[in-house]
Design an enzyme around this catalytic site. Structure first.
Site, PDB file in Angstrom:
ATOM      1  N   HIS A  51       0.816  -1.211   0.000  1.00 53.00           N
ATOM      2  CA  HIS A  51       0.000   0.000   0.000  1.00 53.00           C
ATOM      3  C   HIS A  51       0.851   1.264   0.000  1.00 53.00           C
ATOM      4  CE1 HIS A  51      -4.135   0.906  -0.189  1.00 53.00           C
ATOM      5  NE2 HIS A  51      -4.399   1.140   1.071  1.00 53.00           N
ATOM      6  N   TYR A  54      -2.758   8.986   7.069  1.00 54.43           N
ATOM      7  CA  TYR A  54      -3.148   7.610   6.757  1.00 54.43           C
ATOM      8  C   TYR A  54      -3.951   7.602   5.454  1.00 54.43           C
ATOM      9  CZ  TYR A  54      -1.233   6.173  11.210  1.00 54.43           C
ATOM     10  OH  TYR A  54      -0.356   5.945  12.249  1.00 54.43           O
ATOM     11  N   ASN A  90      -6.703   6.429   4.119  1.00 59.44           N
ATOM     12  CA  ASN A  90      -8.125   6.699   3.903  1.00 59.44           C
ATOM     13  C   ASN A  90      -8.491   8.172   4.035  1.00 59.44           C
ATOM     14  OD1 ASN A  90      -8.195   3.955   3.669  1.00 59.44           O
ATOM     15  ND2 ASN A  90      -9.567   3.596   5.390  1.00 59.44           N
TER      16      ASN A  90
END
Length: 252
Positions: free
Chosen positions: A106, A151, A153
């Protein structure tokens, strides 16, 4: 139109094709092939082949990114003769902060930004709009590099304010992110598009008020094996073969 070395930077995107061969090797340079499409995940020797095709992205952005390395600074300086005025570009890599996530699938967007910063000799040691941030130049074109620390999101909380702060149109923004729909080690550039269920991209689009007209460089990480939870797959580090493929496209 095949070419050798670094002499075709200013040819139209739609008429250039490029493949690495033993006869016409490319100079090794971080992100030298950032907008070049691998046509295979791996060819002989485990290294990908590349070709170029039109994408709809403004040609200037392609020209600029092809002039990244310091060893090609003369080419970079000559960019000013074909770009007027030199409007800034914002490059944002998506990922999660902290050592826990370093090297995970990610976080390849972060890795791409780090490689770009390294090629320019600059460090992301400032904090601006909730992101690690750096400024530099390619030729006389200002560039901004950012790694949101919110982060994944919530990365739009950083990307949106950064673009607004510098009053950048969205066609001067490019986002680097992982993509499990692409084979591992494949790059694909798009001049706009949806979020394809990528929570980071979704956040960016939301903070651009639904506007999707920004470029994104999709970095293939492959699909999770079998019935593996996709979220667990994203937060897992690459195995040795996948790491080799990803490192090759990031650090070429």
């Amino acid at each position: 139109m095949a070419f050798k070395g670094l002499h075709s930077y200013f040819l139209p995107l739609s008429v250039i094709s490029l493949k690495r061969t033993q006869r016409s090797p490319l100079k090794r340079s971080p992100l030298n092939l950032i907008l070049v499409f691998p046509i295979e995940a791996a060819s002989k020797g485990g290294r990908p082949s590349y070709s170029v095709s039109g994408t709809g992205l403004v040609e200037e952005g392609w020209l600029m990114l092809r002039c990244l390395s310091r060893e090609n600074s003369a080419v970079g300086r000559s960019l000013s003769t074909c770009v007027n005025p030199p409007l800034p570009w914002l490059f944002v890599g998506l990922g999660n902060p902290g050592d826990k996530f370093k090297g995970t699938r990610h976080n390849v967007g972060f890795e791409m930004i780090d490689a770009l910063a390294d090629s320019l000799g600059i460090s992301l040691n400032n904090v601006h709009c909730k992101a690690l941030f750096a400024q530099g130049f390619i030729g006389n074109v200002p560039i901004f590099l950012a790694k949101p620390q919110t982060y994944m999101n919530l990365c739009g909380e950083s990307t949106g304010p950064l673009a607004a702060y510098y009053k950048l149109p969205l066609n001067r923004v490019m986002v680097f992110h992982d993509d499990k729909e692409l084979p591992c080690g494949v790059l694909r550039l798009q001049h706009n598009g949806g979020h394809s269920s990528h929570d980071g991209l979704k956040s960016v689009i939301d903070h651009f008020r639904g506007n999707r007209d920004f470029a994104r460089l999709r970095i293939g990480i492959g699909r999770p094996p079998g019935q593996m939870d996709p979220k667990a797959f994203l937060l897992q580090k690459f195995n040795s073969l996948a790491r080799e493929r990803v490192s090759w496209i990031i650090c070429f």
